[in-house]
Structure formats: C-alpha cells, structure tokens
Design an enzyme around this catalytic site. Structure first.
Site, PDB file in Angstrom:
ATOM      1  CG  ASP A 204       2.293  -0.867  -8.415  1.00 54.74           C
ATOM      2  OD1 ASP A 204       2.648   0.212  -7.932  1.00 54.74           O
ATOM      3  OD2 ASP A 204       1.420  -1.599  -7.887  1.00 54.74           O
ATOM      4  CE  LYS A 208       2.101  -1.235  -4.664  1.00 59.65           C
ATOM      5  NZ  LYS A 208       0.786  -1.341  -5.291  1.00 59.65           N
TER       6      LYS A 208
HETATM    7  N1  HSE Z   1      -1.365   1.123  -9.438  1.00 57.66           N
HETATM    8  C1  HSE Z   1      -1.366   0.706  -8.081  1.00 57.66           C
HETATM    9  C2  HSE Z   1      -2.440  -0.369  -7.936  1.00 57.66           C
HETATM   10  C3  HSE Z   1      -1.619   1.859  -7.165  1.00 57.66           C
HETATM   11  O1  HSE Z   1      -3.238  -0.568  -8.858  1.00 57.66           O
HETATM   12  O2  HSE Z   1      -2.464  -1.037  -6.926  1.00 57.66           O
HETATM   13  C4  HSE Z   1      -1.249   1.588  -5.746  1.00 57.66           C
HETATM   14  O3  HSE Z   1       0.100   1.319  -5.589  1.00 57.66           O
END
Ligand code: HSE
Length: 443
Positions: A204, A208
């Site tokens: 994740d 980004k």
């Molecule tokens: N799973 C992500 C986090 C959610 O914990 O930041 C936001 O992108």
C-alpha cells in the site's frame, strides 16, 4: 459546460469514503457552496448491493447497481471512483474519461498500475483525473507538490505513508509487545486492509511512493523494480536496540533524486530513523511526509493518513478543483494532472543494490565460543565494518547479536547475509534494516 450553477456528481462506491463524502458535503454545504459559487448535487450513486445497510441515509432513487446511470448521464460532469480494486474501477474510470468527465479517485493501486494510461486518456479526451486522496489520506501532499511548491525541484521526499504499519510499530515500541500481539489489536480495530499484505508487506505504501515519484519526477516506476519490504520481520528487540541508539523504526517511503547523476532512487522499507527527525515522532495511525525542495528547503506535513473524514476531505478538495475548472475560474494548466513536474526521458532508476547506507543487523546464533568472531570475519571479508555490537542471551542457549555498521553498499549486505546464513552456528537468516539519514541526500 460553462459556469454551471449546479454541478452534478456521480459516486462509484458508497462505503466508508463514499459515505464520508456525502456526509461532509452535507455538513459544510453552505460554506462550501458559497466558496465554490455552485450547488453540489450528488445525483447518482452506484453500489454493488443496493440493499446493504448504511450509516448515512440517502434517497433510494439515486442508488443503483447499474454503472450506466452515471456513465451514460451526460449531465454528470464529475465522477468519484471510490470502489477500490483494479478491474471494475479501471473499466469505469476509462469509460468516464473517454467521455471527457472529470474523474476523482482515492485508488492508489489503480493509479500505481494504470496511471500512465489513465492520465493519457484524460488528456486525449479533454477530461481530468484527480487523486489527492490516493496518497496520505487527508494530507494535501499532491496539491502541495503540484501547486504550493511548484517553484521547486525535489532532491528528497520521504514519508510514513501507511497508518496501519505505523500503528503497529508505535504499539510495539511503547509497550514492548510483539508484532503478532499488536497485529491482533490492529485487526480488531479494523485498521488492517482485507488483503493484509497491502499493509504488512509495504505494498500500500509502495503504491503511494510510486505516485509521488511520478508527480515529482515524471517517471512511472514499476512496483517490481523498486525495493518494497514490510514490517513483518521486525521484533521488539530491534525496536529496543534502536531506542537505545537514539533511533525509532518507521516504515519509510523514500524518493531521492540525484540531479547531477540524473538518477532516481525509489524505495519502501522499514528503517532506523534518528529520534531528532520530525517524522520519527509521527506515531500511531498518523502519516507524515517530508519534502525537500531546492527553493523552499524542507517542509513537513503530518496528518491523518486514512479514515472516513480525512480521506473524504481530500476527495472534496478534488471536487472543488473540478468545479473550478467547470466554472472556468482557474487555469486548467494548474490542474493538468497528466503533466508531472519534471521531464523524465533520460532519468535513470537506481537499482536497489546500489544503495549506500549504514545498516542494523540481527543475527540469531548458537551462544558458543568464536561465533561473534566468525560473523565479524565474514563481514570484514565483505568490507562491512561494525559500529556498535550488542549481544542478548536467550533462555534456549542461543544468542542474538545486534549490530550497526558504518557506511556500506547494499550489494555487499546481500552477499554477506548469504554467507552468514550458511554457517552451522547461525540459527536463522540474518535480519537487517537500513539506517536512514536524510542528511546523506541533502549535501
Ligand atoms: N491501509 C491504509 C493505511 C489505508 O493503513 O494507511 C489508507 O491508504
């Protein structure tokens, strides 16, 4: 459409973020509409299951399971894709962009994997693709880079971009508890994504990082070409030693540009970071991003990286930009999301093994005579020099050797670890973490 008094918006998805967008537009409607000079009307919401119970109540007639109610309605100018995933979301986004609609997305995986195609499609069809909510939730990092810091070239951007990992690391540090114990709590609080690998293996946050690298440097980097490591291997011993040495352990996304060499480093991994750094003190589910520009110097943004309200704040800010464009009140160039800040044609992506850093190592070994000397000998054979060494005896007759090194090359770390793990006295493959030093990028 020019200068519309009423702007129609369609939502794909009415989960946590979708309901947040509805709720927060309703809550601040008067102020928002006065600022924008337009009425905001969410006229269609497409969901998978129209019978599902929702906290936020909306008129039944605007809910549908048919994407055509948005895609084939020419009066809808703004489409928010809030369903996540990369198949249906891709299809619907493409269809909306082909019709010249403005699409707003919080979908970092989709942008990371298909951003190049989607930005191109937006440009070709006179639409726009906005994505403030895709990186760091409520922190306005996209607009900060694109608009407020447009005068700059960025030598270093680094940040904490996954709230769940940061929560787990913070609890481990404060309470001295294991990764597994903290993970259980994070799960029960609903912080961990359904696909846990996204949070725990760094994917994740890597999505980004890829988006920020594109925005700042104009290069779409494939996830497979960057170093991406999560937090599963971190133990409370690592955190304790880090603390004793003046560091915290944080999952960091790092984008470093060497303008002289015209090279770019993009990576995501847990790292030791000095407690003196502002980001070392960004704890719990918070995110933080440090941006160093050649004109502005270093600017740090900290805030909520996830959650209904923070994420919908960013989605609504994109809606506001979209309305400005529809109103003809702002230069489209300012919001040209398909134009990154740099031209990347000759920009080289550095290979992960080319990194030079100081490292922290944890070796689990048999607690026998000569074992430390044996490991030191192998490290010296790879030109790796220890800076600090600490040993902890374990009840089963083994020991942990925890050491930091002077500056060395990542390629040498790989080969030293290969050699060490094959030694009969070594019980587990060595664990190592990089020691992040922002100064190293800013000289
Ligand atoms: N799973 C992500 C986090 C959610 O914990 O930041 C936001 O992108």
């Amino acid at each position: 459409m020019s200068n519309p008094k009423k702007v129609k918006i369609g939502l794909f998805g009415f989960g946590v973020v979708g309901q947040g967008v509805w709720k927060n537009i309703a809550q601040n409607r008067n102020a928002l509409e006065a600022r924008l000079g337009a009425e905001l009307a969410i006229t269609k919401i497409v969901v998978r299951d129209s019978a599902r119970e929702r906290t936020v109540q909306v008129p039944n007639e605007i809910i549908s399971t048919d994407p055509a109610t948005i895609l084939e309605d020419p009066s809808i100018d703004i489409v928010c894709e809030l369903i996540g995933g990369t198949s249906q979301a891709l299809e619907w986004t493409k269809q909306a962009l082909k019709q010249g609609k403005i699409v707003i997305s919080a979908n970092k995986a989709l942008i990371c994997e298909h951003g190049e195609e989607l930005f191109k499609l937006a440009q070709e069809n006179g639409g726009h693709y906005f994505y403030e909510a895709s990186v760091a939730g409520g922190i306005p990092i996209i607009k900060t880079l694109r608009e407020a810091l447009v005068a700059n070239r960025f030598s270093l951007i680094y940040g904490i971009l996954n709230g769940t990992s940061n929560y787990i690391l913070t609890r481990m540090e404060r309470e001295g508890i294991s990764f597994e114990a903290t993970l259980g709590d994070a799960r029960s609080l609903g912080y961990v994504e359904a696909d846990e690998a996204l949070d725990l293996d760094g994917i994740d946050a890597a999505h980004k990082v890829v988006i920020l690298a594109y925005l700042a440097h104009g290069k779409w980097v494939a996830l497979k070409d960057i170093l991406c490591e999560g937090i599963r291997s971190i133990s409370s011993d690592d955190i304790k030693i880090a603390n004793e040495l003046g560091y915290k352990i944080k999952l960091l996304g790092i984008i470093a540009r060497d303008f002289e060499q015209n090279s770019l480093t993009v990576r995501l991994h847990p790292a030791f970071i000095s407690k003196r750094e502002t980001l070392a003190n960004v704890d719990e589910v918070y995110n933080g991003v440090s941006v160093t520009g050649d004109v502005v110097g270093t600017t740090v943004l900290i805030g909520r990286g996830a959650g209904q309200d923070a994420t919908s704040s960013s989605v609504i800010s994109d809606i506001a930009d979209a309305v400005s464009i529809l109103q003809g009140r702002t230069s489209e160039a300012r919001f040209a999301q398909d134009n990154p800040l740099e031209d990347s044609e000759t920009l080289e992506l550095s290979k992960p093994e080319a990194l030079e850093s100081r490292y922290y190592f944890r070796f689990k070994v048999k607690d026998e005579e000569g074992v430390l000397a044996q490991i030191s000998h192998i490290m010296a054979g790879h030109h790796i020099s220890f800076a600090t060494v600490k040993q902890k005896e374990l009840p089963d007759g083994s020991a942990l050797i925890m050491a930091t090194t002077h500056l060395t090359k990542e390629a040498l770390v790989y080969s030293a670890c290969e050699a060490i793990k094959n030694e009969a006295t070594v019980i587990e493959a060595p664990v190592y973490l990089r020691i992040f030093d922002s100064e190293a990028y800013l000289t």
